[in-house]
Design an enzyme around this catalytic site. Structure first.
Site, PDB file in Angstrom:
ATOM      1  CD  GLU A 144      37.739  13.146  48.839  1.00 37.67           C
ATOM      2  OE1 GLU A 144      38.722  13.731  48.325  1.00 37.67           O
ATOM      3  OE2 GLU A 144      36.596  13.199  48.349  1.00 37.67           O
ATOM      4  CG  HIS A 199      31.014   5.429  42.798  1.00 40.27           C
ATOM      5  ND1 HIS A 199      31.834   5.929  41.813  1.00 40.27           N
ATOM      6  CD2 HIS A 199      30.406   6.508  43.364  1.00 40.27           C
ATOM      7  CE1 HIS A 199      31.714   7.248  41.779  1.00 40.27           C
ATOM      8  NE2 HIS A 199      30.872   7.623  42.701  1.00 40.27           N
TER       9      HIS A 199
END
Ligand SMILES: Cc1ncc(C[n+]2csc(CCOP(=O)(O)OP(=O)(O)O)c2C)c(N)n1
Lengths: 384, 325, 326
Positions: free
Chosen positions: C60, C129
C-alpha cells in the site's frame, strides 16, 4: 451485476513463465567496487577515462564549492543564523559525480543531505540556505530545474522517484529519475517497496545509496547482515553496483552507465557509493560518542577533494595558483549567497496558510483573519 | 529528591524501572551507544548492557512490530521513536496490532508496551520534527495516550505507563525537555494514568491544556489574574482515557471552558474535550466552549512557528471573549 | 440516465473520467485483470489497457507513494486500496507527503491524487475489513475527505475528486455498494466538493450523517415522523473536509437540536469535531446538548456482534428523542 467475463479474461490472461526464466547470470555476483582513481590521484587502469577536461574542471569546482558551503553553513548554524543543518563534507564526489551525470530533463530526488547535488543541478545556494533557515520559500524549486523538494522522513522519497519515472515511462518521455538515500534508509519498508515496484515495472530509476558508514550513531554493519547494500538489488531482479564513492570519476561513470541503460529501457539500477561523512550527522550531533579518531583519520586521508586535485595536477590541468584562485572564488560566491539569504524579504503570516490547498477553505481563511486581528491588537507583532 | 529537568526525569524513570524489572528492555534508533538523540536513554547501555538496550536498524515498523512480539512474549519493551513525526511508518502496527491483540486473542496475549516519542513544536527544527499527533492515537480504542507537562509528572506517568498492562503512547513535550528543573522524587514514584491535575485553581473559567501548552495556560492565567479574572488550569496529563470527572467538575464550577492545544484544530483533541463538556455539562455553560489551537495547516518551519503555536496572548484574548458572555 | 447501484456508479465515474482525460489512470491490487475485489474497476483494463488500469504488487505504501510521484509528474492517478483497514501502511505517505507537497514546494509540485477505499461495516467481513477511519484523514491539513451516500453522489463526487488539484481521500460505504439502485446522470456529472446535501427537510431536529449512516438516519426520520409526528431534517455531509458549515448552521438555526450518527468509534471521532463546532458557533441557538450516536471505543466486533456496534434505526431514533427531551 457482476457479469461473468471469464471467457474474455481467459484469452488475455498472461501465461505465467516458469520461475527462473528471467534470470540474468551477471546479477548473481557483484564485482569489487568500481574504481577509477586511487587515493593518490593515479588512475587504476592505464588508459585515461573518457571524460572531457572541461567536465572534470567543472565537477572539481562544484566539489570545492560544496566544501566551502558546508563549512560556512556549519558556522552560520553555530552563530544562530541558520537552523538545523546536515553537513555533507566527505560526500562531495558521491553527490557531484551522480548529479552531474544526469541530463537536465532528468529528475533528482534528494533526502536531506544533498545540498551539493541540488546546487549542481542549478538551485541557488541562497535558496538552499533559506530552507535550512526555516523559510518555506527554501522548498520552492524554480521551474525548469527538476529537483524534488527535500524529504526528511527516511526513505519515503524513494517511492516518489519510482512514481515519477513510472509516469514518464507511461507517457513515453525518455527521462530518468535518480533518488538519494543513506545506508540507514535501506532498512525502511519504503526502500523495499520502491525497489520492488521499480523492478516489476522496469522504471527508469537510479537508486543512489550514499553509504557514508553511519546512520546517526549506528554503523553500517548494524543496519543489515548483508555484506553489501548493492547486493540487495539482486533480490529485486536488477543490477546493483558498488562504487568507490570518494572517487568522482567512478561515481560519474557508473551513474552515466546506469542512466543510459535506464533511458534505453533497461530499467533500474542500485548504486552503492562507499563514502564517509566527515562531520557530525547534523548540527545537533556529537560524533565522538560513537566513532573513533583513527577511523576519521583514515577517511580524511581519502578525502575526495584531495584525490581529484592530485589527479588534475597529474594531468597538467591544475596548479597551486589555480587552486588558490578557485577557493577564493568559491568563498566569494558563497559569501554572496549568504548575503542574499539574509536579505530575503520578511515573511508574511499568510505563508503559513497558503499552499495548504490550491484554494483556501473557510477554516483556513478564518484562522488567518483571526491571526491578523490578533497581531494587530498586539501592535503588529507577537507579544514578548 | 533530585532537581531534574524533564528529559532527565524520563531517564530517571527508565533507570529506576530497569533496576526493578529485568523484563524491561529499551529499543530504538540511537538509544544505545549514543544515548538517544535527546539523551533520554543516556547511560543505560553502560549500566544494563546490550541485551537490554538495543540499537535497532532504521525502521519504525521494525521497531514497533518486533516489540509487539516481545511484549506478547512477556518482556516489557519501551520503544523510542526518534520524533513523533516518525511514528506514521509504524501506524499500521500500532493501530492494527498493538491496540488490538488483547482484544483479538480474548486476553490470551496482552502488550505491556510503551512507545515513547519526543513531541510538539517550539525547538526550531526541520519539518516533521514538530508534530503533535495525539488525536490520531486517542481515536484508537485499546491504546492509552499520555503527555506529561513537568519533570515530576514525566517520571511518575512514565513509570505508570511501563507498569500498565496495555500499550501506551507516551508523548514527551520536547520544547520543555530542558526548560526548567523541579524536585523529582527518587526511586519508585507513580502517578495513576487517566487522572487530570488541577495545575491552578480558579473560579471564572477553565483552561484545559497538556504538554508544553500547560505552561502557556499557566502564563495566561497569571495575566488574567492581573485583570481580575480567575482562571482554573487543568492539565489533562492522560489524553486517553480522558478524566471526564475532573473536566466536568471544573466546568460545572466555572461555567466557561477554553481548550489550548498545538495540534491542528480540526479533529484535534480539543474537539473531544468540547464534545464531552457538551454531553455532560452543557447546562452549566455560560458561554460557548472555545479552542485555541494550531491552525489547519502544516506546522510552519522555524521562521513562522511562533505564529502557529498558541501563546499566552492568544489564550488571554479568547478568555476575555468568553468573559463577555 | 442509467439505473445504477453505488459501485456501478463509481465504475461509471472512473470510466467517464478516463475517457475524458487521458492522464487519469487507476492503480491498485487486483484492479486490472480482476476488475477490483468489489468490481469497481471492472472493464477498465479491457477498455484502457494495462497501462491505465494497473495491477500493482501488494504494497500500500508502494501504491500511494508511487502515485504521488505520478501525480506530481502530471498524471491523475486514482489509487484503490482494497479495504479501509489496509490504508494504514500508506498512512505515512498520505500524511507526510501527499498532503504536504504543495506546501513544501510552495505550489511547484501538486498532488492531484485520489485514494479510494471501500469503507465501513455491515458486510459481515473479517477483521480490518469494516473500519471507519475518516477522522485520521480529517485531522490532516492538505487533504480533502469525501464520503458519498448514494450512487448519483458517488459518481458526481468522484468525478470532482479526480478533477480536484489536491489529494482526496474518497471513502466508499461498502455496505451500500449493492444496497439499492438509483438514476445516475450519464456522462459528465460533477458535484462540487465541500457541499452538504439536505437529504430530508424537517423542522424539529437536525440529524447529521455521512456514508451508510445517512440511510439509517433517513429511516429513523421516517419512523419518527410516522409514529411520533417528529419532523427531522437529515443532512448528508458528503464532504467531511472541508466541511460545509453553512448548511449545518442554517439547519441548526432552524431546529436548535442536533443529533449526529457516526459508525466510527465515538471518542475523538468526526462527530466530536462537529459537536465542538456547533457548540462553539451556534451556542445561543442550541436548546439542548448535541447528541452523538456512534460506534464504541473498541475494535469493530466480528460479524456476529457487528449489528450491536453499528448505530441502527432504533439507536438513532432514541438519540433524536433524547435531544427533544433536553
Ligand atoms: C522515518 C524516519 N525515522 C527517523 C528519522 C531520524 N533520522 C534522521 S537522519 C537519520 C539517520 C539516517 O541515516 P542514513 O539513511 O544512513 O543517512 P545519512 O544520515 O547517513 O545521510 C535518522 C534516524 C527520520 N528522519 N525519518
Amino acid at each position: 451485476m457482476v457479469k461473468s467475463s471469464k471467457t474474455r479474461t481467459g484469452s488475455r490472461k498472461p501465461v505465467a513463465k516458469p520461475a527462473g526464466n528471467n534470470r540474468q547470470d551477471h546479477l548473481w555476483s557483484l564485482g569489487p567496487p568500481v574504481e577509477i582513481l586511487r587515493p593518490d590521484g593515479r588512475t587504476v587502469a592505464k588508459e585515461e577515462p573518457d571524460i572531457a577536461a572541461d567536465d572534470l574542471l567543472k565537477m572539481y569546482r562544484w566539489m570545492v564549492n560544496g566544501r566551502v558551503f558546508d563549512e560556512r553553513a556549519l558556522k552560520l548554524q553555530r552563530q544562530g543564523r541558520l537552523g538545523t543543518y546536515a553537513p555533507l563534507s566527505g560526500q562531495e564526489a558521491a553527490q557531484v559525480g551522480s548529479a552531474y551525470a544526469l541530463e537536465q530533463r532528468d529528475w533528482l530526488f534528494p533526502s536531506f543531505r544533498e545540498h551539493l547535488a541540488l546546487a549542481v543541478r542549478g538551485q541557488s545556494w541562497s535558496g538552499i540556505l533559506l530552507y535550512h533557515g526555516g523559510s518555506e520559500e527554501g522548498g520552492r524549486v524554480p521551474e525548469g530545474i527538476n529537483n524534488f523538494t527535500p524529504s526528511i522522513p527516511i526513505a519515503t522519497q524513494i517511492l516518489h522517484a519510482v512514481g515519477v519515472a513510472w509516469a514518464a515511462k507511461l507517457r513515453g518521455d525518455p527521462i530518468v529519475t535518480l533518488v538519494y538515500f543513506g545506508d540507514g534508509g535501506t532498512s525502511e519498508g519504503d526502500f523495499h517497496e520502491g525497489m520492488n515496484f521499480a523492478g516489476v515495472f522496469q522504471t527508469p530509476t537510479i537508486f543512489f545509496c550514499q553509504n557514508n558508514q553511519y546512520a546517526i550513531s549506528l554503523p553500517r554493519a548494524r543496519q543489515t547482515r548483508a555484506e553489501t547494500l548493492a547486493q540487495k538489488a539482486i533480490a529485486y531482479g536488477f543490477e546493483g553496483v558498488q562504487v568507490d564513492g570518494n572517487d568522482l570519476l567512478a561515481v560519474y561513470q557508473t551513474t552515466r552507465q546506469a542512466m543510459e541503460k535506464a533511458r534505453q529501457g533497461g530499467g533500474p539500477t542500485l548504486i552503492e557509493a562507499l563514502t564517509y561523512r566527515l562531520g557530525p550527522h547534523t548540527t545537533a550531533d556529537d560524533p565522538t560518542r560513537y566513532r573513533q579518531d583513527e577511523e576519521l583519520q583514515h577517511w580524511q586521508e581519502r578525502d575526495p577533494l584531495i584525490r581529484m586535485r592530485l589527479y588534475l595536477e597529474r594531468r597538467g590541468d591544475w596548479d597551486e595558483a589555480r587552486e588558490t584562485a578557485l577557493w577564493e572564488e568559491a568563498k566569494a560566491d558563497i559569501a554572496q549567497s549568504v548575503t542574499a539569504y539574509e536579505q530575503a524579504p520578511a515573511r508574511d503570516v499568510e505563508e503559513i496558510f497558503k499552499y495548504t490547498y490550491a484554494e483556501m477553505p473557510w477554516n483556513l481563511q478564518e484562522q488567518l483573519a483571526d491571526l491578523r486581528a490578533y497581531l494587530q491588537e498586539s501592535g503588529g507583532q507577537l507579544p514578548e | 529528591m533530585a532537581q531534574l529537568n524533564l528529559v532527565q526525569a524520563v531517564n530517571d524513570a527508565l533507570r529506576s524501572e530497569m533496576q526493578l524489572d529485568d523484563r524491561l528492555v529499551i529499543l530504538g534508533e540511537d538509544v544505545g551507544v549514543d544515548g538517544g538523540v535527546f539523551r533520554a536513554t543516556e547511560g543505560l547501555l553502560k549500566q544494563f548492557g546490550p541485551r537490554r538496550v538495543l540499537d535497532t536498524p532504521l525502521s519504525e515498523v521494525g521497531i514497533v512490530g518486533s516489540s509487539i512480539g516481545m511484549a506478547a512474549y512477556g518482556l516489557h519493551p519501551v520503544v523510542e521513536v526518534q520524533f513523533s513525526g516518525f511514528l506514521p511508518p509504524a501506524f499500521d502496527q500500532i493501530v492494527s496490532h498493538a491496540a488490538r491483540i488483547r482484544w483479538r486473542s480474548r486476553g490470551r496475549y496482552h502488550l505491556p508496551l510503551v512507545v515513547r516519542a519526543p513531541y510538539g513544536g517550539g525547538i526550531r527544527s526541520p519539518e516533521h520534527h514538530s508534530e503533535s499527533p495525539e488525536a490520531f492515537y486517542a481515536h484508537v480504542g485499546g491504546l492509552k495516550v499520555v503527555i506529561p507537562s513537568t519533570p515530576a509528572d514525566a517520571k511518575g506517568l512514565l513509570i505508570a505507563a511501563i507498569r500498565d498492562p496495555d500499550p501506551v503512547i507516551f508523548l514527551e513535550p520536547k520544547h520543555i525537555y530542558r526548560a526548567f528543573r523541579q524536585e523529582v522524587p527518587e526511586g519508585e514514584y507513580i502517578l495513576p494514568l487517566g487522572r487530570a491535575q488541577i495545575a491552578q485553581e480558579g473560579d471564572d473559567l477553565s483552561l484545559f491544556a497538556w504538554g508544553a501548552m500547560t505552561q502557556i495556560a499557566l502564563a495566561a492565567a497569571e495575566e488574567l489574574d492581573q485583570a481580575g479574572i480567575s482562571a482554573e488550569v487543568v492539565d489533562l496529563r492522560t489524553i486517553s482515557p480522558l478524566d471526564a470527572e475532573t473536566i466536568v467538575a471544573s466546568v460545572r464550577k466555572t461555567g466557561r471552558a477554553l481548550i489550548v492545544h498545538e495540534a491542528p484544530r480540526q479533529g484535534g483533541v480539543g474537539a473531544e474535550v468540547a464534545a464531552l463538556i457538551n454531553d455532560k455539562a452543557l447546562m452549566s455553560l455560560q458561554a460557548p466552549v472555545l479552542r485555541v489551537a494550531g491552525f489547519d495547516t502544516i506546522m510552519p518551519l522555524l521562521q513562522l512557528e511562533d505564529y502557529y503555536l498558541p501563546d499566552a496572548g492568544r489564550v488571554v484574548r479568547a478568555a476575555r471573549r468568553l468573559m463577555t458572555y | 440516465m442509467a439505473h445504477l447501484n453505488l459501485v456501478q456508479a463509481v465504475n461509471q465515474a472512473l470510466l467517464t473520467e478516463m475517457a475524458r482525460d487521458e492522464r487519469v489512470l487507476v492503480l491498485g491490487e487486483d484492479v486490472g485483470l480482476d476488475g477490483g475485489v468489489f468490481r469497481a474497476t471492472e472493464g477498465l483494463y479491457e477498455k484502457f489497457g494495462p497501462q491505465r488500469a494497473i495491477d500493482t504488487p501488494l504494497a500500500e505504501a508502494g501504491i500511494v507513494g508511487t502515485a504521488i510521484g505520478m501525480a506530481v509528474y502530471g498524471l491523475r492517478p486514482v489509487c484503490e486500496l482494497q479495504f479501509d483497514g489496509f490504508m494504514l501502511p500508506a498512512f505515512d505517505q498520505i500524511l507526510s507527503h501527499a498532503s504536504r507537497l504543495r506546501g513544501r514546494s510552495r505550489g511547484r509540485f501538486q498532488v492531484p491524487l485520489v485514494i479510494r477505499a471501500p469503507y465501513g461495516g455491515g458486510i459481515r467481513a473479517l477483521e480490518h475489513h469494516s473500519e471507519s477511519p475518516e477522522q485520521f484523514y480529517v485531522h490532516i491539513p492538505g487533504l480533502k475527505v469525501v464520503i458519498p451516500a448514494t450512487p448519483a453522489d458517488a459518481k458526481g463526487l468522484l468525478i470532482s475528486a479526480i478533477r480536484d488539484p489536491d489529494p482526496v481521500v474518497f471513502l466508499e460505504p461498502k455496505r451500500l455498494y449493492r444496497a439499492f439502485r438509483q438514476e445516475v446522470p450519464e456522462g459528465d456529472h460533477a458535484i462540487p466538493l465541500g457541499q452538504a446535501r439536505v437529504a430530508r427537510a424537517g423542522r424539529d431536529v437536525t440529524l447529521i450523517g455521512w456514508g451508510a449512516q445517512v440511510h439509517t438516519a433517513l429511516q429513523a426520520a421516517e419512523l419518527l415522523a410516522a409514529q411520533e409526528g417528529i419532523s427531522v431534517e437529515v443532512l448528508d455531509l458528503r464532504t467531511l473536509s472541508p466541511l460545509d458549515l453553512e448548511t449545518i448552521s442554517q439547519s441548526v438555526e432552524k431546529t436548535g437540536r442536533v443529533v449526529i450518527a457516526q459508525e466510527a468509534p465515538r471518542s475523538f471521532g468526526f462527530s466530536s469535531e462537529l459537536t465542538a463546532l456547533i457548540t462553539e458557533r451556534l451556542f445561543l441557538h442550541l436548546e439542548g446538548p448535541v447528541v452523538r450516536v456512534t460506534g464504541f471505543d473498541t475494535a469493530m466486533p466480528y460479524f456476529s456482534l457487528e449489528q450491536y456496534y453499528l448505530p441502527d434505526v432504533g439507536r438513532v431514533a432514541r438519540g433524536v428523542r433524547q435531544t427533544l427531551s433536553a
